[in-house]
Design an enzyme around this catalytic site. Structure first.
Site, PDB file in Angstrom:
ATOM      1  N   ASN A  97       0.798  -1.232   0.000  1.00 33.62           N
ATOM      2  CA  ASN A  97       0.000   0.000   0.000  1.00 33.62           C
ATOM      3  C   ASN A  97       0.829   1.280   0.000  1.00 33.62           C
ATOM      4  OD1 ASN A  97      -2.142  -1.714   0.072  1.00 33.62           O
ATOM      5  ND2 ASN A  97      -2.908  -1.116   2.086  1.00 33.62           N
ATOM      6  N   THR A 120     -18.146  36.707 -31.337  1.00 34.23           N
ATOM      7  CA  THR A 120     -18.859  36.299 -30.120  1.00 34.23           C
ATOM      8  C   THR A 120     -20.146  35.650 -30.597  1.00 34.23           C
ATOM      9  OG1 THR A 120     -20.117  38.362 -29.887  1.00 34.23           O
ATOM     10  CG2 THR A 120     -17.979  38.271 -28.778  1.00 34.23           C
ATOM     11  N   HIS A 121     -20.653  34.701 -29.830  1.00 34.38           N
ATOM     12  CA  HIS A 121     -21.876  33.976 -30.237  1.00 34.38           C
ATOM     13  C   HIS A 121     -21.741  33.404 -31.656  1.00 34.38           C
ATOM     14  CE1 HIS A 121     -24.358  35.918 -26.978  1.00 34.38           C
ATOM     15  NE2 HIS A 121     -23.513  36.911 -27.175  1.00 34.38           N
ATOM     16  N   SER A 178     -10.890  10.863 -47.525  1.00 35.93           N
ATOM     17  CA  SER A 178     -12.102  10.081 -47.356  1.00 35.93           C
ATOM     18  C   SER A 178     -11.994   8.823 -48.195  1.00 35.93           C
ATOM     19  CB  SER A 178     -13.293  10.915 -47.826  1.00 35.93           C
ATOM     20  OG  SER A 178     -14.348  10.088 -48.257  1.00 35.93           O
ATOM     21  N   LYS A 212     -11.692  15.273 -50.637  1.00 42.22           N
ATOM     22  CA  LYS A 212     -11.636  15.705 -49.251  1.00 42.22           C
ATOM     23  C   LYS A 212     -10.242  15.926 -48.677  1.00 42.22           C
ATOM     24  CE  LYS A 212     -14.925  15.380 -46.554  1.00 42.22           C
ATOM     25  NZ  LYS A 212     -15.663  16.469 -45.900  1.00 42.22           N
ATOM     26  N   ASN A 253      -9.400  16.505 -44.827  1.00 42.12           N
ATOM     27  CA  ASN A 253     -10.083  16.575 -43.540  1.00 42.12           C
ATOM     28  C   ASN A 253      -9.143  16.867 -42.375  1.00 42.12           C
ATOM     29  OD1 ASN A 253     -12.616  16.022 -44.652  1.00 42.12           O
ATOM     30  ND2 ASN A 253     -12.223  13.820 -44.582  1.00 42.12           N
ATOM     31  N   GLU A 311      -9.852  17.091 -34.984  1.00 42.95           N
ATOM     32  CA  GLU A 311     -11.071  16.502 -34.426  1.00 42.95           C
ATOM     33  C   GLU A 311     -10.729  15.513 -33.311  1.00 42.95           C
ATOM     34  OE1 GLU A 311     -12.146  15.505 -38.632  1.00 42.95           O
ATOM     35  OE2 GLU A 311     -14.172  15.905 -37.901  1.00 42.95           O
ATOM     36  N   GLN A 356      -7.221   0.509  -6.887  1.00 52.21           N
ATOM     37  CA  GLN A 356      -6.389   0.013  -7.975  1.00 52.21           C
ATOM     38  C   GLN A 356      -6.893   0.536  -9.319  1.00 52.21           C
ATOM     39  OE1 GLN A 356      -5.835  -4.298  -8.202  1.00 52.21           O
ATOM     40  NE2 GLN A 356      -5.931  -4.068 -10.433  1.00 52.21           N
ATOM     41  N   LYS A 406      -5.447   3.713 -11.228  1.00 56.33           N
ATOM     42  CA  LYS A 406      -4.131   3.732 -11.859  1.00 56.33           C
ATOM     43  C   LYS A 406      -4.242   3.949 -13.364  1.00 56.33           C
ATOM     44  CE  LYS A 406      -1.819   0.082 -10.389  1.00 56.33           C
ATOM     45  NZ  LYS A 406      -0.912  -1.101 -10.278  1.00 56.33           N
TER      46      LYS A 406
END
Lengths: 391, 391, 391, 391
Positions: A109, A154-155, A277, A283, A285, A290, A322, A325
Site C-alpha cells: 500500500n 462572439t456567439h 475520405s 476531401k 479533412n 477533431e 487500484q 491507476k
C-alpha cells in the site's frame, strides 16, 4: 507465487479477475518501484534490519532489474500479479534471504504509492516541458503572423476586429496558468508515503526522513491514514490539471477546424496534416484536430472516474483504488500526445492574410463607430442606439 | 496504403496520431466487417456492379479472412490503419480489380457502422445470456438459503426483519428489468446503415432492403444523416444499459463486503475467493467484490465520455466519433467479466444462519409491536409514539 | 411536528440541513401524494383498518388539499419538512384520529415513490407530446423547404449534396427513436411501490393489487427491497431518455448556429428570435440556440449525479436518495422548456434558397464524378484515384 | 428595457427562455457589480469620459443600490433581465445622461466577469475560514479522544491497530492540502478582466491598472480573448477545489455512518443530530451524514457540467457560458453548508472507549507478531508465512 499466498488456493477465475491488466500497467512502474526499493533497502540497512552485504545485494539486484527493464527484458507476467510481486520474487530467487527481507517495514500500500508518485513527478515534468515547447511554437507563429487583423467572434457571429497575435497569445497565457495548476498537483504528490505500511503505521521504527530525502521528495507525508486516503484524491487533481491543458487544445482545435473551412479561410492546414475520405475524392479533412478536440472529453472522463471510484468509501485502503491507476496513466499518455501533435500543427498552419482582410466586413466596425460619437461627447447608450438603427 | 491516399504524403507523426489504437481495436471487428462486406458484394452483383465471378471471388476472399482471423492470422498492422483498409488491401492484392470494386456504393462511414452494429448485437446477446445465467445462480442460492431471516437495514441501521429470499430476489427482479433496457438498445441498433455512404446517400441506386435482410437487421435505417448522427447516440444507450447491470453488481458487492465482515457475519466468503495482504498475515480480503464495485464507475465514465464527445458537434460524420469505439468495447468487456465473476461469487458465498439469527435483535421488531397496537384499534401514529418512547 | 418526532429535540441546524429544499421541491408532489393517499385510504377501508366514515373523511380532506394546492393555497413550510408530513398534519388537525391512521401500512419510503412515479408518468407524457409537436413543426417546415438542395458536411468540410428534407427528417426520425427510450422508462416506473413499507414489507396484510389498480399502475412491484433499490436507478434511466432528446436539440442548435452565420447563410434566424449585445450595436445573436446547446450538458450532469449518488451504497433506503429528486425535476423542466422553444425556432427559421445553391460548389460533386466513371465500368478505387488527382 | 433593445421586438417566449433564472441568480451579484461599476466610473472620470459631477452621481447612485440591496430592496425583475441591466436602468432613470455613460468602455462580457470574480473571492475566503474552523473542532476532539486505540481497516476488514488521533488528524492534514488547491483558484481568478470589452478590446484607451488596483485585484488579465476563454475554465478549477473538500467530508461521513452502527459502536451520534422514521418507532438515523455523503456527488456533477458546457466551443464569448454561473453558485452554497454542518457533527460525536477496545480483537495484532519474529532475525517473508498459518 503471490506475496500473500497461503496454503489455500485462490480460485483461478478470481485470480485472473483481480489481477486484471495490472501486470501490463505496472510495466512502466518497474523502474520507479526499483528506485523506491533501493532507498528502502538502504534505510533498512541504516536502521539495522539489513546487513551491509544484504543491502548491497539488493541494491545491485534492483539496479539489474532497472537495466533489464530499460531493454524490455523484465516482463511482468500475469502470474507475477504486479510489479511488486515480480520484483520481490526476482530478488528472492537470486539472493535468497536478502530478498525475503526487502518487504520488511513496508506494505504494497505504501510501496505502490511511492512508485506512482515518482512516476507522476516525471510525467508532470514532461507535461510542463511540452507546454513550454508549445508556447515556443506559438511565439514563433506570432512573430510570423501576429500583426494580421481578422474578425473576432462572439456567439459565433462577427463581433469586433481582432489580431492573430491576440488569438495566439490567449493560448500562451492560458497555458502558463495551466502550469500553476500542474504545480499544485506536484506540490501535493511531493510527499513521501514510504514508512506508513498498510495505512496504520508499522510495528517497527523506521527512518522516514532518510528515505524521503534519498528519493527527492520535498517532505514526509506523516499521517498513514491520509497517505491512503490521498490515493485517488491526488490523482484527480493531476487529471484536473491535464484536463485544463486539454481544454485549451480543444479550443485551439475548434477554432482551427472552423476558421480553416474554405468558407472562412483565415487559416490554412497544409495537406500533409490532413487526411482523406474513402469515398469522396476531393476531401482534405482535419482529422488530427477533431481527435484532439474529442480527447478533451476522454481526459474529463478519467477525472470523473477517479472521483466516483473514491466516493462513499471508508478511510484506508480499498481495492477499488487500484482502478485509479489506469485512468491517470492513460490521461498522461493522451495529454502528452496531444501537446506534441498540437505543437506540430501550430508549426504547420498558415494564416491567409487576404482572407483575413476580406473577413473584416463593415459591421465589424460598428462599435468603433459608436465610440467615435462617444468621443464627440454623446453618452454611450445613445451612441449605441444611433448606430444600431442601421442593423 | 490508405484507401484515401493521394500523391501528397501525410506527415508521419500525424499519421500515427490519427490511427491511434484503431488498428488494435478493429481486430475484433474483422469478422463483422467481412460479413457485412459479403452481403455488400452480393448486393453489388445483384444490381449489376459486380460480375458473378467477381462477387464469387470477393465472397471467398472475405470468408478466407474470417478463417484467418479466427486462427489469429489476420493481424491489422499500424500501417494498415484500420480493418476496412486492411481488408480492402488484402482483396485487391489477391483479386485485383474485384478488390478495387468492393468499396463501390459505400463509405467507411456506413461500413464501420454496419460492422459495429453486428458486433454490438452479438455482445448484447452475450450480456443477456450472462444476466440469465446469473439469475439461475441467484435462484439456486435462493433455494438453499431463501428462508433464512436476517435484519433489513435502512440508513445503514437495523430496520425490520428481512429474508435472504427477499434480498436475492430483489437482484433477480432488477436484472430482469435491465434486460428491458438492453432490449431498447437492441431495437435501436437493429437498423441497417449500409447504403447511406458518407452520410448523404450515394450517387448510385442500391438495394438496401437486400443487404439488411442478408445481415439479419430488422429494418433499414433510411435517413443517411440520421445514420451518422446516431453514432455515439446509440452507443450511449448501450452503455446506459450496461451501467444499470453494473449498478446492481455494485450493490450486491457493497452488501456482501459489509455483511461478510466478521462484525456481522451474515455472509461468508470462502477463502478461495479472497485475497491476502503483503504485510498482514491474517487478512482475507474481498478484493473481487471491491473491484466489481469500482467497475460500476468505470462503465459510467464510458457513458459520460461518449455523451460528451458527441455534444456541440454539427450533423454528419466527425472524426471525434472514432473515440466512441473504445469506451463501448471496454464497457462490454468489463460488464461481461463482472457478470461472470459475480455468478461465481454468488455460487460460492455461504449464509451463516446463526449470525443472521443473532442479528435479529429486539429493536428490529419495534414496528411489529406498533402494529400489534394498531390491530387492537389504536391509530397508527399513536401506536408509533407509544412504542417509540422506549427508544 | 415531524412524523417521527420524539421527545428529544433535534438540533435546529441539523433540522434545516436535512430538510434542505425538500419543502420547495415537494410542492409539485402535493397533488400526487394526495392521489396516492386517497387510493391508500380506500384500501385501508377495504381491509378493515379504516371505518367507512374515516375513509370518507380522509378522501374528502385529501381532495380538499388538491383543491387548495391547485390554487396555490397549500404551501409546505420549512417546518412542515416535506409534503408527506404537511399532508398528514393537515388531516390530523382537521379529522383527528382518522388522520392519525392514514399512515397505517405505509412508510414515507414507499409513499414518496408512489407520488414520484405518478409525477414522472405525467411528465413523461408531456415530454412525448412535446416531441410529437416538434415533429409536426419539422414536417411543416419540410413541406415548405424540403426540396432545397444544399451541401452536406463531414469533418466540418463540404462533402456531398444534401437536401433540407434529409436534414429535417433526420431529427424527426431520431426523435421517434427517443420515444422508444422514454417508453422503456415508462415501463419501468409503471410499477406500484405502495405496500412495501420502509423496504422490508409490512407487519400487516394489505391489498396491493387494489391500490395499484386504483392509481393506474400496470403492475405491482413486488419485491420491497427492489422497490427501494430502484430509486435512483429508474431516475437515471428517465434522465438518460431526456438526455437523448437534448442531444438532438443540441445538434439542431449547433447546425443552426453555424449555418445561419452570414458566411454560410443557408438558414436565417428572424430578428424576433435573436438577442443583441450591450456594446456592439450591430449584433444579432442566436442566444436561444446557444442556451439549448449548453442545456444538453446540464441534463447529462443530472444523469451522472444520480448515478454517482446511488453507487457504493448498500441495499435499502439511504437518505442520499433524497438528493436524486431535484435533478430529475430539473431535468424534466429544462427538457420541456427546450422542446417548446425549439418548436418555436423551427417554426421561425427560414431557408435561404439562393445561399444554399451558392454553397453547392464544384467539389461537392466530386464523388458523383467518380461514380460516372464507375458506371462506365472503371473499378471504384481507380475512379476515386483518377478524380482525386484534381484535388 | 434591455441594454441592447432595438426597434424590432423580441419574441416573448424567447425572451423568457433566454433570461431563464438569471434575474434570480444575479441578485447576489448586485453588490459586486456595483463595486466594479464604482471603480469603472472613477476610471472613466480619470480618463476624461465622465465629468467630476457625473462620476460623483454614479458613485453615489451605485452606493445607494448597494444599500438598497443589503436591505432586500433592490429586486431584479424578470423584465430587468440581469443585474447589469437593472443597475444601468436605475442609474439612467435617476441620473439621466450620466447613467447612459456608465457602460462606456465596457461590455457585459467583461463586466459580469468582474462581478463574478469579486464574488468568488469572497466565497473562497469563506470556504477557507470554514475549513479552518472545522480543523479547530477536529483538534479539540483530538485532545479529548486522541489517545483512544481502535482497529484500523483495509478492504473493510480489520487490519492493524489505529488511534482516534490518527483518524482525526488525517482529515486535518487533508483539509490543509485542500487549502492549497483553493489557493490556486484564488490565484487564477485574481486577475482583473475589466477593460477587455466583449473579448476583443475596446476602441478607446482605458486605464486598466487603475481599475484593477481599485478593486483589489493582484493583476490585470491582459489578453481579452483569454479573459473570455477563462470563463468556465476558472470556474471548473474552483469547483475542483470544492469537490476536494467535499470528498473529505464524504469520507468522514462514510466512516461515521459505518462505525457508529451499534454493531461497531466506536462512535456515538447523540440523538439531537439523528432523525427518525415515519414507520419504525426505534430508529435513530444519521440522515445528516448521508446527505453530506451524497452532496459530494452533487459538487462533482457541477464540475463536470461546467467542463462539458465549455467544450467544443470556439474562442470568445458564447452564451452557453451563462450556464456556468448556477453550478458555481450552488457549489459554493452546498460546500459551505456541508462544512458548517460537519463542524457541528464533529463537535457532537462521542467516542465509545469500551467499544473501541473491544474492537481490538486478536487478529489485529497479527502483523505485530510477525515483526516480533523479524526482530529476532527471521526474514520478513518467512515471519509472515509463519504467522499466516494460523489464519
Amino acid at each position: 507465487m503471490k506475496l500473500w499466498e497461503k496454503k489455500s488456493k485462490l480460485n483461478r477465475q478470481i485470480e485472473e479477475f483481480t489481477v486484471g491488466n495490472d501486470y501490463l500497467l505496472d510495466q512502466r512502474l518497474v523502474k520507479y518501484d526499483c528506485k523506491a526499493s533501493i532507498a528502502h533497502a538502504k534505510m533498512l540497512h541504516k536502521i539495522g534490519i539489513l546487513k551491509k552485504e544484504e543491502a548491497r545485494k539488493l541494491v545491485s539486484g534492483l539496479e539489474e532489474i532497472i537495466g533489464l527493464d530499460s531493454r524490455g527484458k523484465f516482463r511482468i507476467k500475469k502470474e507475477g500479479e504486479d510489479c511488486h510481486t515480480a520484483i520481490e520474487n526476482y530478488l528472492t530467487k537470486k539472493y535468497g534471504d536478502a530478498g525475503k527481507k526487502i518487504h520488511t517495514a513496508r506494505s504494497r500500500n505504501d510501496q505502490v504509492l511511492a512508485a506512482l508518485r515518482l512516476y507522476y513527478k516525471d510525467e508532470l515534468k514532461d507535461c510542463k516541458e511540452l507546454v513550454n515547447e508549445l508556447n515556443v511554437s506559438i511565439k514563433d507563429k506570432l512573430k510570423e503572423y501576429g500583426a494580421v487583423k481578422l474578425p473576432g467572434y462572439t456567439h459565433t457571429r462577427k463581433a469586433m476586429p481582432s489580431l492573430i497575435k491576440q488569438w495566439l497569445d490567449s493560448f500562451a497565457k492560458s497555458m502558463k496558468d495551466n502550469l500553476k495548476i500542474l504545480d499544485v498537483s506536484m506540490k501535493l504528490i511531493d510527499q513521501c508515503p514510504l514508512g506508513t505500511g498498510a495505512g496504520y503505521g508499522l510495528p517497527i521504527k523506521v527512518d522516514r526522513e532518510y528515505t524521503a530525502k534519498e528519493l527527492g521528495f520535498k517532505k514526509v507525508q506523516k499521517n498513514p491514514i491520509y497517505v491512503q486516503n490521498s490515493r485517488g484524491k491526488f490523482e484527480s487533481t493531476i487529471l484536473h490539471g491535464l484536463s485544463q491543458i486539454m481544454l485549451d487544445l480543444n479550443k485551439i482545435s475548434t477554432d482551427l477546424i472552423l476558421f480553416s473551412m474554405p468558407e472562412f479561410g483565415y487559416f490554412e492546414l497544409p495537406k500533409e496534416i490532413c487526411t482523406g475520405s474513402s469515398i469522396m475524392p476531393h476531401k482534405q479533412n482535419p482529422d488530427v484536430l477533431e481527435l484532439v478536440r474529442g480527447s478533451y472529453h476522454e481526459i474529463n472522463s478519467y477525472e470523473s472516474r477517479v472521483k466516483d471510484i473514491i466516493g462513499n468509501l471508508i478511510s484506508g485502503y480499498n481495492r477499488d483504488l487500484q482502478l485509479t491507476k489506469e485512468p491517470v496513466m492513460k490521461g498522461f499518455d493522451k495529454t502528452k500526445q496531444c501537446l506534441s501533435i498540437m505543437n506540430l500543427v501550430i508549426q504547420k498552419i498558415k494564416v491567409n492574410k487576404g482572407k483575413c482582410k476580406d473577413g473584416l466586413t463593415e459591421e465589424v466596425f460598428a462599435t468603433e463607430k459608436a465610440y467615435e460619437l462617444v468621443k464627440k461627447g454623446m453618452p454611450f447608450r445613445e451612441a449605441y442606439k444611433k448606430v444600431s438603427e442601421k442593423y
